[in-house]
Each structure stands twice: as C-alpha cells, then as structure tokens.
Design a protein around this motif. Structure first.
Motif, short mmCIF file in Angstrom:
data_model
loop_
_atom_site.label_atom_id
_atom_site.label_comp_id
_atom_site.label_asym_id
_atom_site.label_seq_id
_atom_site.Cartn_x
_atom_site.Cartn_y
_atom_site.Cartn_z
N ARG A 161 142.30 -57.08 71.15
CA ARG A 161 141.89 -58.15 70.22
C ARG A 161 140.39 -58.41 70.32
NH1 ARG A 161 147.10 -59.83 71.75
NH2 ARG A 161 148.42 -60.60 70.02
N ALA A 162 139.89 -58.45 71.55
CA ALA A 162 138.45 -58.68 71.74
C ALA A 162 137.64 -57.56 71.11
CB ALA A 162 138.12 -58.81 73.23
N ALA A 163 138.09 -56.32 71.30
CA ALA A 163 137.39 -55.17 70.73
C ALA A 163 137.40 -55.22 69.20
CB ALA A 163 138.03 -53.87 71.21
N THR A 164 138.54 -55.58 68.64
CA THR A 164 138.65 -55.66 67.18
C THR A 164 137.78 -56.78 66.62
OG1 THR A 164 140.93 -54.83 67.29
CG2 THR A 164 140.26 -55.94 65.26
N ALA A 165 137.85 -57.94 67.26
CA ALA A 165 137.10 -59.10 66.75
C ALA A 165 135.60 -58.89 66.80
CB ALA A 165 137.48 -60.34 67.56
N LEU A 166 135.12 -58.18 67.84
CA LEU A 166 133.68 -58.00 68.02
C LEU A 166 133.20 -56.61 67.61
CD1 LEU A 166 133.14 -59.87 71.41
CD2 LEU A 166 133.01 -60.75 69.08
N LYS A 167 134.14 -55.78 67.12
CA LYS A 167 133.82 -54.44 66.63
C LYS A 167 133.14 -53.59 67.71
CE LYS A 167 133.48 -55.89 61.80
NZ LYS A 167 134.04 -57.25 62.07
N VAL A 168 133.76 -53.56 68.88
CA VAL A 168 133.29 -52.71 69.97
C VAL A 168 134.47 -51.87 70.46
CG1 VAL A 168 131.48 -54.30 70.70
CG2 VAL A 168 133.76 -54.52 71.69
N ASP A 169 134.19 -50.92 71.34
CA ASP A 169 135.23 -50.04 71.87
C ASP A 169 135.97 -50.73 73.01
OD1 ASP A 169 136.67 -47.95 73.24
OD2 ASP A 169 135.44 -46.52 72.13
N ALA A 170 137.31 -50.70 72.97
CA ALA A 170 138.11 -51.34 74.02
C ALA A 170 137.82 -50.72 75.39
CB ALA A 170 139.60 -51.22 73.70
N THR A 171 137.53 -49.42 75.41
CA THR A 171 137.23 -48.75 76.69
C THR A 171 135.95 -49.31 77.30
OG1 THR A 171 138.25 -46.73 75.86
CG2 THR A 171 136.83 -46.52 77.79
N ASP A 172 134.97 -49.63 76.46
CA ASP A 172 133.71 -50.18 76.96
C ASP A 172 133.89 -51.59 77.53
OD1 ASP A 172 132.34 -47.91 76.25
OD2 ASP A 172 131.84 -48.65 74.25
N ILE A 173 134.93 -52.26 77.10
CA ILE A 173 135.24 -53.58 77.66
C ILE A 173 136.00 -53.43 78.97
CG2 ILE A 173 136.48 -55.75 77.30
CD1 ILE A 173 136.19 -55.32 74.30
N PHE A 174 137.04 -52.60 78.97
CA PHE A 174 137.97 -52.55 80.10
C PHE A 174 137.42 -51.80 81.31
CE2 PHE A 174 141.41 -50.28 82.33
CZ PHE A 174 142.09 -51.37 82.86
N VAL A 175 136.91 -50.61 81.09
CA VAL A 175 136.52 -49.76 82.23
C VAL A 175 135.51 -50.44 83.16
CG1 VAL A 175 135.46 -47.57 82.91
CG2 VAL A 175 137.14 -47.61 81.06
N PRO A 176 134.43 -51.02 82.64
CA PRO A 176 133.50 -51.71 83.56
C PRO A 176 134.14 -52.90 84.27
CG PRO A 176 132.43 -51.28 81.45
CD PRO A 176 133.90 -51.01 81.26
N MET A 177 135.19 -53.48 83.67
CA MET A 177 135.84 -54.65 84.28
C MET A 177 136.84 -54.29 85.36
SD MET A 177 134.97 -57.75 83.42
CE MET A 177 136.44 -58.79 83.63
N ILE A 178 137.10 -53.01 85.57
CA ILE A 178 138.12 -52.60 86.54
C ILE A 178 137.86 -53.17 87.94
CG2 ILE A 178 139.06 -50.60 87.80
CD1 ILE A 178 139.02 -49.05 85.17
N PRO A 179 136.63 -53.12 88.48
CA PRO A 179 136.41 -53.71 89.81
C PRO A 179 136.74 -55.19 89.86
CG PRO A 179 134.56 -52.30 89.20
CD PRO A 179 135.40 -52.45 87.97
#
Length: 484
Positions: A161-179
């Motif tokens: 939802r965040a990726a869709t709303a802000l028109k960014v890639d979901a992977t770019d949101i999730f992967v850095p947040m893994i730690p």
C-alpha cells in the motif's frame, strides 16, 4: 467538530469493550450508529453501513471459508506433526511454550495472511495453554505482535500500500528495513521469554509425565475442542505433573492467581481434548494430498492467481469433498466449525458499521487532517520520525487503506518540502504494524480472540502496551541504522 466526535467515538468504543460494558459486536454497531445521529447524518446511516459491508464482504467470505478449510485440515491431522514437534520442544515449560508461540506465529506469517497465521497458531498452542492453565492473553498478545512485525512483508499489505500510494518500489521500502524489522522480531522473542518467565513463576515448573517419553505417547495429538468428531478415551489423554518452583507458593494455576487483565484457563478441561492418533476425523492416507493442497493454496495466495476469497472457497469445497465424500460427514465437519465462522464473520460485518460511519461521515478525513496539521513547523526535517510515530496510533485507529492512501501522501509531501525522501517516509510508515494487528478494525484479530476464547477487551488491555513498545523498537532501530 467531526474531528472531536471521531476521537470521542473511538475512545467510547475502546473504553466500553475494555470495561466489558458492551460486547464488541454490540459496540461496533450501536456506538457508530449513535454518533452518526449526533453529527446530523442519521438519514444516511443505511448508505454508510451498506458501503462498509460492501467493502468488507470479500474479507468476510475469505474468513468464512478459510476457517472451514483450516478447520478441516486440523481435523484430518495435517498439523499433528507440528503439534508433536512443539510438544517435544516445549516440554510443558511455560517459557518454551510462549517462545514457541512467537516462533510459530512468525513462521506461519510468511504466507502474508493474518487470519491463516492465527488459525494455525491457536490450533497448535491452545491445548497447551489450556492444559497448563496458562494465561490465554499471553498467547494472543504474542501471536498478534509477532504477526504484526511480519505483516510488513511486501505481500503482506502495508508495504504494498505504501509503495502504491507513493509510487515507489516495494522492494526499496522493505529490503533496507530488514535490519530494523529483525530487531522488532528480537523484541518479540525477548517479550515472549519475559512473559514465559512470569508464567513459570506464577504456575511453577511443569513437566510432562514419563509416559510422554515413550514411543506411543509421543504420537498423542492435542487439539482444541470443536476440531474433532469424537473425544478419545482416557488412554488418549496426556497426563501432566507439576513441581512447584522455589518461592512460587502452591503453584496454583487458577484464575485468581493470574496477573490482572490476564485470564487463565478454566480449572476444568472444557474446550480441551487429548485425542489419540486414531480419532474418527483423521485421514492419514490423504496426508500428502492435504499437504500439497495447502502448499498450492498458499502459493496461489502469494502469487495472486485468484482472489483470496475464491481460493479459500475452492479449497474448502475440495478439501471437504475429497476427505469426507459422504454427505453426513461433510455436514458434521461444517457444523463443527460453524460457531467460529459465525463469531468471526458476525464481528466483521459489525466492524463494517464502524468503518462505514467513520468514513462516510468524514470523521476519518478530519482526524487525519488535524493530526497532520498539528505537526510543528520545526519538525519538518524530522518527518521520518514524525511519520513513524504517527503510524503507531493512526494504523490502530484507522484501516491501512485509510492511513496509506489518505494520510501518507500528505506526510510525504510535507517531508519532501523539508528535504526528506519519499522512501524514508514510506519506510517509517510501516513501523506501527506491530500494534495495527490488534486494532478493532482488523478482521483477523477476531479470528485470534474467537478461537482462543479470549475477550477482545482483555486482549486489548494486555497487548497494546507491548505492541507499542515493539513498534518503537522497530522505529528506533530504523533511525539508529540510518534507514529512517
């Protein structure tokens, strides 16, 4: 005015259910109806309710057939090896049982569906909590918080939802947040260990009888009531012995000894059955068919081959037909799970009244605008932190759709004006999901408390503080690691 009424309506609902003055279903229906009249839009109540029901109908259908499907899978013995494995690991030690709950909930959460996670986790762990008279809200609280952290997976909902709303890639949101999310899981496991220690101190050190060490006893399966057709006899029951811990007094597991707000199991064995591996509902010859069907179903969910309600409808129909080809057996299985189906779907449709009124009257929009407008101008460069902090209460009081599509774009624009990247705002926005999964607006939480036979108010009082702490750990770790 709508802003104030919106907050008052939510506060009234939470207070009444936590004080057990009203049942959740009644509160979800009557309170918003009353406030709808207060704002002068009583004539539109029907439209608001029908809009809410229309939005939640697919969810209700999914839950209905998911409960039937996983109920049948429990009946036929698909999860028996999981239960036996947990039994061998837990060894009736409250600490291990609570940690096992967290681990199981986190693993099953990989499928991205909270309802599935709660059905499997409660089905496996409920008998142990009941038999050992452990606090059931410990089970629901740990399971909900673990699932909330894992709910941030790209296919879990919030990240998409965040990726869709802000028109960014979901992977770019999730992967850095893994730690940061990993630290959140660590916090859940630490919490489970601490709660397990508290349960061990309250109940004493428990151990399985020597009979459990025997080959035949290890084949005993523990399941909740209503998941099997016939109860096993005395030979099928697992006996337990208790050795009082030092300083624990009598080690009684009665409700009177449970910490405030944490109801223990009843003294009797109602709702608990120890069933032998030859119970009437088992279908051992179809084990691999059922396993393959479940893997295929979960794969189809992740790959989005069909809408989830359709997948569970087809899966439930196929599971019933293959495992119980005779009509009386099928009717018996559906009837065995009818109570859970009615409780959960009834709660979902009641929640449709709440969300319908909250959205239709414009309360949710006014609340969001007020909160965004209340951010001090000097906090502009810290919009990542502000977004993370706001995500904790907002995703609890609002649906994910309302927050990510209504509030997040406004926060992102404010952040960009102060040089904060959209991706940073997006990552911060998923920090509050540990609390979100216990929101009264999340249908899956009613599956959890319904199957665990826990009052929603008790679950809320116990879980909120720990879920908020976990969300703050995720947010703090994101800031510490330079992700947010």
């Amino acid at each position: 005015m709508l802003t104030i009424l919106g907050f008052v309506m939510i506060a009234t609902f939470l207070v009444l259910i936590m004080m057990k003055k009203m049942s959740p279903i009644a509160a979800l229906v009557l309170i918003p109806a009353l406030f709808c009249v207060f704002v002068g839009k009583g004539a539109h109540l029907g439209d608001y309710v029908l809009d809410g029901v229309g939005n939640l109908a697919p969810t209700a259908a999914m839950l209905m057939f998911a409960i039937v499907y996983f109920g049948v899978m429990i009946d036929v013995g698909l999860f028996d090896p999981i239960v036996r494995g947990i039994l061998r690991f837990c060894k009736a030690d409250p600490v291990r049982i609570v940690i096992g709950t967290a681990v199981l909930a986190a693993i099953v959460s990989l499928d991205g569906d909270g309802s599935t996670t709660f059905m499997i986790t409660v089905s496996a762990m409920y008998p142990l909590y009941r038999r050992l008279k452990m606090s059931l809200v410990v089970m629901t609280g740990v399971a909900a918080t673990a699932n909330g952290v894992m709910n941030t997976l790209p296919w879990g909902g919030p990240t998409a939802r965040a990726a869709t709303a802000l028109k960014v890639d979901a992977t770019d949101i999730f992967v850095p947040m893994i730690p940061a999310l990993a630290m959140g899981l660590v916090a859940v496991f630490v919490l489970a260990y601490a709660l397990g220690l508290r349960e061990r101190k309250r109940l004493g050190v428990l151990s399985l009888d020597e009979v459990l060490e025997k080959e035949t006893a290890e084949e005993t399966v523990l399941v909740g009531a209503g998941t099997a057709g016939t109860a096993g006899g005395g030979d099928g029951r697992t006996s337990l012995t208790k050795k009082p811990a030092a300083g624990s007094g009598s080690g009684s597991g009665s409700d009177a000894d449970a910490p405030e707000g944490e109801p223990g199991a009843e003294d009797g064995d109602d709702g608990f059955q120890g069933l032998d591996p030859h119970r009437a509902t088992l279908r051992p010859k179809l084990y691999w068919f059922n396993a393959a069907l479940t893997v295929l179903l979960l794969t189809a969910m992740i790959m989005e081959w069909l809408p989830i309600p359709v997948l569970f409808l087809l899966g439930a129909a196929l599971a019933l037909t293959v495992n119980y080809p005779h009509m009386p057996d099928q009717k018996a299985r559906v009837a065995a799970h009818a109570e859970n189906v009615l409780n959960v779907t009834g709660m979902v449709f009641a929640a449709a009244v709440f969300t319908g009124v909250l959205t239709g009257t414009g309360m949710v929009d006014h609340m969001a605008d007020w909160l965004v407008g209340a951010i001090p101008e000097g906090m502009g460069p810290q919009m990542g932190l502000v977004t993370g902090l706001l995500s904790i209460p907002l995703t609890y009081f609002m649906s994910n759709d309302g927050f990510y599509f209504g509030v997040l774009p406004v926060l992102a624009e404010a952040g960009q004006a102060h040089g904060v990247s959209t991706l940073e705002i997006a990552r911060a926005s998923i920090a509050g999901q540990a609390l979100h999964m216990s929101s009264p607006l999340v249908p899956a939480v009613y599956v959890l408390v319904g199957m665990a036979k826990v009052e929603f108010g008790d679950h809320t009082k116990f879980t909120v503080k720990w879920a908020v702490l976990t969300s703050l750990v995720v947010l703090g770790a994101g800031i510490l690691f330079g992700i947010i």
